[in-house]
Design a protein around this motif. Structure first.
Motif, PDB file in Angstrom:
ATOM      1  N   ARG A  59       0.868  -1.175   0.000  1.00  0.00           N
ATOM      2  CA  ARG A  59       0.000   0.000   0.000  1.00  0.00           C
ATOM      3  C   ARG A  59       0.903   1.223   0.000  1.00  0.00           C
ATOM      4  NH1 ARG A  59      -3.215  -3.149   4.559  1.00  0.00           N
ATOM      5  NH2 ARG A  59      -1.284  -4.296   4.294  1.00  0.00           N
ATOM      6  N   LEU A  60       0.433   2.307  -0.575  1.00  0.00           N
ATOM      7  CA  LEU A  60       1.158   3.566  -0.480  1.00  0.00           C
ATOM      8  C   LEU A  60       0.734   4.240   0.821  1.00  0.00           C
ATOM      9  CD1 LEU A  60       2.968   5.826  -1.506  1.00  0.00           C
ATOM     10  CD2 LEU A  60       1.042   6.658  -2.869  1.00  0.00           C
ATOM     11  N   ASN A  61       1.665   4.376   1.760  1.00  0.00           N
ATOM     12  CA  ASN A  61       1.400   4.948   3.084  1.00  0.00           C
ATOM     13  C   ASN A  61       1.697   6.438   3.074  1.00  0.00           C
ATOM     14  OD1 ASN A  61       1.431   2.510   5.455  1.00  0.00           O
ATOM     15  ND2 ASN A  61       2.139   1.959   3.412  1.00  0.00           N
ATOM     16  N   VAL A  62       0.684   7.238   3.333  1.00  0.00           N
ATOM     17  CA  VAL A  62       0.834   8.686   3.423  1.00  0.00           C
ATOM     18  C   VAL A  62       0.604   9.052   4.890  1.00  0.00           C
ATOM     19  CG1 VAL A  62       0.009  10.926   2.627  1.00  0.00           C
ATOM     20  CG2 VAL A  62       0.029   8.974   1.044  1.00  0.00           C
ATOM     21  N   ILE A  63       1.610   9.660   5.505  1.00  0.00           N
ATOM     22  CA  ILE A  63       1.575   9.985   6.923  1.00  0.00           C
ATOM     23  C   ILE A  63       1.352  11.486   7.086  1.00  0.00           C
ATOM     24  CG2 ILE A  63       2.766   9.747   9.147  1.00  0.00           C
ATOM     25  CD1 ILE A  63       2.432   7.086   7.437  1.00  0.00           C
ATOM     26  N   VAL A  64       0.334  11.844   7.867  1.00  0.00           N
ATOM     27  CA  VAL A  64       0.019  13.250   8.129  1.00  0.00           C
ATOM     28  C   VAL A  64       0.550  13.607   9.513  1.00  0.00           C
ATOM     29  CG1 VAL A  64      -1.798  14.991   8.341  1.00  0.00           C
ATOM     30  CG2 VAL A  64      -2.093  13.062   6.752  1.00  0.00           C
ATOM     31  N   THR A  65       1.401  14.640   9.556  1.00  0.00           N
ATOM     32  CA  THR A  65       1.945  15.098  10.835  1.00  0.00           C
ATOM     33  C   THR A  65       2.301  16.571  10.743  1.00  0.00           C
ATOM     34  OG1 THR A  65       3.695  14.798  12.491  1.00  0.00           O
ATOM     35  CG2 THR A  65       4.293  14.352  10.203  1.00  0.00           C
ATOM     36  N   ARG A  66       2.164  17.265  11.859  1.00  0.00           N
ATOM     37  CA  ARG A  66       2.594  18.663  11.902  1.00  0.00           C
ATOM     38  C   ARG A  66       4.110  18.757  12.096  1.00  0.00           C
ATOM     39  NH1 ARG A  66      -2.535  19.000  14.570  1.00  0.00           N
ATOM     40  NH2 ARG A  66      -1.612  18.442  16.560  1.00  0.00           N
ATOM     41  N   HIS A  67       4.734  17.646  12.471  1.00  0.00           N
ATOM     42  CA  HIS A  67       6.178  17.631  12.744  1.00  0.00           C
ATOM     43  C   HIS A  67       6.861  16.518  11.955  1.00  0.00           C
ATOM     44  CE1 HIS A  67       5.526  20.557  15.895  1.00  0.00           C
ATOM     45  NE2 HIS A  67       4.516  19.816  16.304  1.00  0.00           N
ATOM     46  N   GLU A  84      -5.318  17.984   3.589  1.00  0.00           N
ATOM     47  CA  GLU A  84      -5.481  18.488   2.223  1.00  0.00           C
ATOM     48  C   GLU A  84      -4.281  18.112   1.358  1.00  0.00           C
ATOM     49  OE1 GLU A  84      -8.137  20.636   4.914  1.00  0.00           O
ATOM     50  OE2 GLU A  84      -5.978  20.329   5.006  1.00  0.00           O
ATOM     51  N   GLU A  85      -3.083  18.243   1.919  1.00  0.00           N
ATOM     52  CA  GLU A  85      -1.876  17.857   1.187  1.00  0.00           C
ATOM     53  C   GLU A  85      -1.873  16.348   0.920  1.00  0.00           C
ATOM     54  OE1 GLU A  85       3.004  18.216   1.551  1.00  0.00           O
ATOM     55  OE2 GLU A  85       1.763  19.055   3.149  1.00  0.00           O
ATOM     56  N   ALA A  86      -2.328  15.560   1.890  1.00  0.00           N
ATOM     57  CA  ALA A  86      -2.400  14.102   1.718  1.00  0.00           C
ATOM     58  C   ALA A  86      -3.342  13.747   0.569  1.00  0.00           C
ATOM     59  CB  ALA A  86      -2.870  13.443   3.007  1.00  0.00           C
ATOM     60  N   LEU A  87      -4.494  14.399   0.524  1.00  0.00           N
ATOM     61  CA  LEU A  87      -5.468  14.104  -0.530  1.00  0.00           C
ATOM     62  C   LEU A  87      -4.983  14.581  -1.894  1.00  0.00           C
ATOM     63  CD1 LEU A  87      -8.702  14.910   1.473  1.00  0.00           C
ATOM     64  CD2 LEU A  87      -7.850  12.637   0.825  1.00  0.00           C
ATOM     65  N   GLU A  88      -4.320  15.719  -1.912  1.00  0.00           N
ATOM     66  CA  GLU A  88      -3.755  16.227  -3.171  1.00  0.00           C
ATOM     67  C   GLU A  88      -2.705  15.249  -3.703  1.00  0.00           C
ATOM     68  OE1 GLU A  88      -0.922  19.941  -4.391  1.00  0.00           O
ATOM     69  OE2 GLU A  88      -2.640  20.410  -3.103  1.00  0.00           O
TER      70      GLU A  88
END
Length: 165
Positions: A59-67, A84-88
């Motif tokens: 799977r392509l893992n996209v990690i959302v974090t402020r840091h 939003e960046e993850a979805l883009e």
């Protein structure tokens, strides 16, 4: 692109405790794996940490974090700083990974993704459980139940699929 959330929650909306899952339901783990395999999976730092900083395979893992500096580098992940960046980014990868993109937690990521969500794969665990992470409320006037089936095994649970009407 179809944005789907995939989650298991208790009757009191608990999805986790102390950065772990409060139940062990092999059938649901199999369902999660089969449903998300070969797709993009978006999750937050805490969920990725709970996975031992190991990406989910195939799977392509996209990690959302402020840091992002706190995430150990790995060749099989993409790190972004907002949903939003993850979805883009996911939108740019659907030719390779498929039209359906899965949001897989945790609580804050589910909440942030809800305005963009088209489907919710919900496993309802028929227990009230102590926890510190919760699945957000969603409007059943907007998300309509399209299928339901009972799970098997020692822990009673039901699989629901909701779609935005």
């Amino acid at each position: 692109m179809i944005v789907s959330q995939i989650v298991a929650m208790s009757e009191n909306r608990v999805i986790g405790i102390k950065n772990g899952m409060p139940w062990d339901i092999p059938e649901d783990m199999k369902f999660f794996k089969e449903t998300t395999m070969g797709h993009i999976v978006i999750h937050g730092r805490k969920t990725y940490e709970a996975l031992g900083y190991r990406p989910l395979p195939k799977r392509l893992n996209v990690i959302v974090t402020r840091h992002p500096e706190n995430i150990p580098p790995h060749k099989d992940i993409v790190i972004v700083t907002s949903i939003e960046e993850a979805l883009e980014y996911a939108r740019s990868q659907i030719k390779e990974w498929g039209e359906e993109v899965f949001v897989s937690g945790g609580g804050e990521i589910y909440k942030l993704a809800m305005p963009y969500t088209d489907r919710i794969y919900l496993t309802l665990v028929h227990k009230k459980i102590e926890g510190d992470a919760f699945f957000p409320e969603f409007d059943t006037q907007i998300f309509k139940e399209v299928s339901k089936r009972e799970g098997t095994g020692a822990t009673p649970h039901t699989y629901y699929l909701y779609e935005k009407s």
